[in-house]
Structure formats: C-alpha cells, structure tokens
Design a protein around this motif. Structure first.
Motif, PDB file in Angstrom:
ATOM      1  N   SER A 149     -20.030  19.479 -45.072  1.00  0.00           N
ATOM      2  CA  SER A 149     -20.349  19.563 -43.649  1.00  0.00           C
ATOM      3  C   SER A 149     -21.830  19.890 -43.458  1.00  0.00           C
ATOM      4  CB  SER A 149     -19.457  20.588 -42.946  1.00  0.00           C
ATOM      5  OG  SER A 149     -19.668  21.851 -43.483  1.00  0.00           O
ATOM      6  N   ALA A 150     -22.420  20.638 -44.403  1.00  0.00           N
ATOM      7  CA  ALA A 150     -23.856  20.923 -44.303  1.00  0.00           C
ATOM      8  C   ALA A 150     -24.657  19.626 -44.471  1.00  0.00           C
ATOM      9  CB  ALA A 150     -24.263  21.944 -45.362  1.00  0.00           C
ATOM     10  N   SER A 181     -20.682  25.642 -41.442  1.00  0.00           N
ATOM     11  CA  SER A 181     -20.828  25.672 -42.891  1.00  0.00           C
ATOM     12  C   SER A 181     -20.665  27.096 -43.444  1.00  0.00           C
ATOM     13  CB  SER A 181     -22.198  25.090 -43.243  1.00  0.00           C
ATOM     14  OG  SER A 181     -22.475  25.299 -44.579  1.00  0.00           O
ATOM     15  N   THR A 183     -14.877  31.646 -45.832  1.00  0.00           N
ATOM     16  CA  THR A 183     -13.444  31.560 -46.121  1.00  0.00           C
ATOM     17  C   THR A 183     -13.224  31.448 -47.626  1.00  0.00           C
ATOM     18  OG1 THR A 183     -13.227  30.364 -44.053  1.00  0.00           O
ATOM     19  CG2 THR A 183     -11.325  30.348 -45.511  1.00  0.00           C
ATOM     20  N   SER A 184     -14.049  30.599 -48.257  1.00  0.00           N
ATOM     21  CA  SER A 184     -13.957  30.439 -49.708  1.00  0.00           C
ATOM     22  C   SER A 184     -14.224  31.760 -50.421  1.00  0.00           C
ATOM     23  CB  SER A 184     -14.964  29.373 -50.153  1.00  0.00           C
ATOM     24  OG  SER A 184     -15.118  29.394 -51.540  1.00  0.00           O
ATOM     25  N   LEU A 199     -16.935  28.173 -43.291  1.00  0.00           N
ATOM     26  CA  LEU A 199     -16.145  27.559 -44.359  1.00  0.00           C
ATOM     27  C   LEU A 199     -16.443  28.218 -45.704  1.00  0.00           C
ATOM     28  CD1 LEU A 199     -16.531  23.827 -43.289  1.00  0.00           C
ATOM     29  CD2 LEU A 199     -14.386  25.105 -43.404  1.00  0.00           C
ATOM     30  N   ASN A 200     -17.727  28.453 -45.961  1.00  0.00           N
ATOM     31  CA  ASN A 200     -18.118  29.094 -47.213  1.00  0.00           C
ATOM     32  C   ASN A 200     -17.590  30.523 -47.266  1.00  0.00           C
ATOM     33  OD1 ASN A 200     -19.324  28.900 -49.677  1.00  0.00           O
ATOM     34  ND2 ASN A 200     -21.318  29.598 -48.961  1.00  0.00           N
ATOM     35  N   PHE A 207     -12.519  24.765 -49.909  1.00  0.00           N
ATOM     36  CA  PHE A 207     -13.301  25.250 -48.768  1.00  0.00           C
ATOM     37  C   PHE A 207     -14.797  25.159 -49.072  1.00  0.00           C
ATOM     38  CE2 PHE A 207      -9.494  27.192 -46.879  1.00  0.00           C
ATOM     39  CZ  PHE A 207      -9.714  26.859 -45.565  1.00  0.00           C
ATOM     40  N   LYS A 208     -15.168  25.504 -50.305  1.00  0.00           N
ATOM     41  CA  LYS A 208     -16.574  25.445 -50.699  1.00  0.00           C
ATOM     42  C   LYS A 208     -17.051  23.985 -50.624  1.00  0.00           C
ATOM     43  CE  LYS A 208     -19.311  28.345 -53.183  1.00  0.00           C
ATOM     44  NZ  LYS A 208     -18.942  29.650 -52.973  1.00  0.00           N
ATOM     45  N   SER A 223     -17.495  22.940 -47.090  1.00  0.00           N
ATOM     46  CA  SER A 223     -18.663  23.627 -46.538  1.00  0.00           C
ATOM     47  C   SER A 223     -19.960  22.894 -46.902  1.00  0.00           C
ATOM     48  CB  SER A 223     -18.695  25.066 -47.064  1.00  0.00           C
ATOM     49  OG  SER A 223     -19.977  25.614 -46.944  1.00  0.00           O
ATOM     50  N   TRP A 224     -20.092  22.498 -48.167  1.00  0.00           N
ATOM     51  CA  TRP A 224     -21.267  21.738 -48.622  1.00  0.00           C
ATOM     52  C   TRP A 224     -21.338  20.401 -47.896  1.00  0.00           C
ATOM     53  CZ3 TRP A 224     -24.169  21.672 -53.683  1.00  0.00           C
ATOM     54  CH2 TRP A 224     -24.235  22.946 -54.254  1.00  0.00           C
TER      55      TRP A 224
END
Ligand SMILES: [Zn+2]
Ligand SMILES: [Zn+2]
Length: 350
Positions: free
Chosen positions: A292-293, A330, A336-337, A333-334, A285-286, A289-290
């Motif tokens: 997608s950013a 982002s 969630t992580s 997602l982060n 997830f992390k 997230s990165w």
C-alpha cells in the motif's frame, strides 16, 4: 527434531513421534517437506495476486485519466510500466528487502514497457486469429516476466540462476498474460453494463490472474533451484563460500561480503515459533503495508501530475492530504503486524 505433523519436539533418533505417533522416517519427512515447499510457493503466488490487483486497478485508472486522446501504444506502455513494476516488487517485499523490491520493480517496469511496445504489432500480426488479444498480451507479460525473473539471480550474481529465473519468468508471464487477458475479455463481453464495483472487480481479476501465475511458476523455480541451499546439520554458524566469514544461523546474506549464503540452517536450530499461522498473518499484514505504501506513492505522483495542469494549488493540497492518508494506512497495517509479532514473542516466553 520437530514432528512435521504436530510440531512436537522430540529426540533426534526417535522412531515415532511421542505426541501423535507419526512414524519418523525419511519418507514422512520428505512428504511433509513437500507440503511446506508448496505452501512456500503459494505464498509467493498470493503475493503476486495482491500486487497484480493493485497494479492493474492503478494502471487502468491512470489510463482513463490520460484519456482517449492518447494513442493505444501510450496506454499499453503505461499499463505495462505500472503493472510490471508492481509484479516485480513481490519477491523483495516478501523477503523484507527494499533493495530487492526496488530492483525487481525497476526490472518489471522496463519489461512492462517493452511488453507494451510489442503488444500492438503482435496483435496486428495475429489479427486473423480469434485469440489475437490473448496471444499479444501473453507475449507482453512474458517479456515483463522475463525481466522480473532475473531479479533473484542478479542479486546472487549467478549467471545460471539469472538464466533459469528468466526462463521461468517468461513462461509464468506468458501463462498469466494469456489467461488473465482471456478472462478479462470474456468478462467484459459478458457484462454489458457493469456498475462501478463490477468494473473494478473485472480489472482486478485480470491483474490477479497474471500475478498469481507469474509468481507461481517463478516461486516454483526459485524454491527448487535458485534458493536451493545446502542443509546444515549440527553447525552453529553459517560460513560464507566466498570469503569464509562466520555468520549467525539466522543470516541470509554474508555480513562481510554481502553475498547470499548458500547454506540453510536446520529447522531445529532456528527455533521456529510454534505459532506458525500467526506468524504468517503478521507477514501478510507487513506485505500489504509495503504494497500500500508503494501503491500510495505511485497514486500521489499520478494525481499530482494530473491536477497540476488544472490547478497547481489544488494539486499540492490534494497530494499532501493523500500522502498523509497513505502513510496512516501503511503505519496501521504495519502496526497490526507488529502487535501480532509481539503477541507471539510474549506467548513464547510463557
Ligand atoms: Zn507428532
Ligand atoms: Zn562472505
């Protein structure tokens, strides 16, 4: 030690695991270590696959935005720059190092541009060959891979590691570029009138194949050579080879001189969580997230430039709205992580 089969912690000199009965020998240890190594490499390949998918969809979208008025070489260079930048990010994002992700992205971008520049001349040179398209793309992505492969060695300031990484990146990029473009051509020829989803899927698959192969070969070499560390046994801290500073067992880089520490702590000392799969899901997830950013920033810039010439007011409005959306995705997602990581911590305390 930790039993490689069931994760049970037993005494250092036990002959059998008292939980699952596995013979604890150097052989079984080595066997399970190699499974761990393979899964480490596969995580990089998976990261490369995700980066390839997003990079290819974005670069082809941009290519379409530029339109057919621009020459072929512009399309190839733009595609190379974006695809290369995304593929170059992977190692840094996995290691949670924005500095490394940035360096890799820049190197990948440069390599991608050079690869794009040589693509057409190579295609013309091999034009008699039925596989001219695959051959030229294989070379293009080997150049991008070559630059990306240098990243880890450059960070460790070790010339041998740079050379080995460059060779691995070249080979991985060549395999990925050849297979990915070959698959792309055959799918495009097979599907005569693709709908929107199918068309994006075909583009994504080409990027997925390039990223997966590049990072599989690169990951293999990184694991067995570039990140090869001396294994510590009973030490309680890592001592830097360069400045002799004492660092904690968790450290990867020296806190005093910033060089990569050339030793690795034994697993027993690191207190690895028993929730390994959850930890991996949190890391995935992390990673997304990165990614997608990064993709969001690239997308916002592209859309802003594209709309600026048509309607500057609209360009600002759409870009800001899009930037907010990317930020929310982002963060979610982060988050969630972080929820998963927090859950692991709570369960460990019980
Ligand atoms: Zn066991
Ligand atoms: Zn140091």
């Amino acid at each position: 030690m930790i039993c490689p089969s069931c994760g049970n912690v037993s005494e250092q000199n036990d002959k059998y695991c008292n939980r699952c009965g596995l013979v604890v020998s150097v052989k079984t240890q080595k066997l399970f270590d190699s499974v761990g190594t393979l899964s480490w490499i596969m995580r990089r390949a998976l990261g490369g696959m995700f980066a390839g998918i997003i990079g290819w969809i974005l670069s082809i979208a941009l290519s379409r935005t530029i339109g057919s008025s621009s020459s072929m070489i512009v399309h190839l260079v733009v595609g190379g720059a974006i695809g290369g930048a995304f593929l170059g990010n992977v190692g840094g994002i996995i290691e949670h190092s924005s500095y490394k992700a940035f360096l890799g992205g820049i190197l990948g971008c440069i390599g991608g541009i050079l690869g794009g520049l040589i693509n057409r001349p190579l295609y013309d040179y091999f034009s008699a060959h039925t596989m001219a398209y695959s051959i030229s793309h294989s070379f293009s992505w080997s150049i991008a891979g070559l630059f990306i492969g240098a990243t880890s060695g450059l960070i460790e300031k070790n010339i041998n590691k740079v050379i080995v990484g460059v060779v691995a990146g070249f080979i991985g990029g060549a395999i990925g570029g050849g297979l990915g473009s070959g698959l792309y051509v055959s799918l495009v020829l097979d599907i005569s009138r693709p709908n929107w989803i199918t068309a994006r899927f075909v583009e994504a698959i080409a990027g997925a194949v390039v990223g997966m192969n590049l990072w599989f070969v690169l990951g293999l070499v990184e694991k067995i050579y570039i990140f090869d560390r001396k294994q510590l046994r009973d030490e309680t801290e890592k001592i830097c080879d360069f400045c002799n500073a004492h660092n904690s067992l968790k450290a990867w880089y020296c806190k005093n001189c910033g060089k990569a520490l050339q030793v690795s702590a034994s697993v027993e000392k690191l207190k690895i969580t028993p929730y390994r799969s959850l930890e991996r899901i949190a890391n995935a997830f992390k990673f997304i997230s990165w990614l997608s950013a990064v993709a969001g920033v690239v997308l916002v810039i592209i859309i802003f430039i594209f709309l600026l010439f048509k309607n500057p007011f609209f360009a600002v409005f759409v870009s800001i709205a899009l930037a907010i959306l990317v930020y929310i995705i982002s963060v979610l997602l982060n988050g969630t992580s972080e929820v998963i990581t927090k859950f692991i911590k709570l369960r460990e305390l019980e």
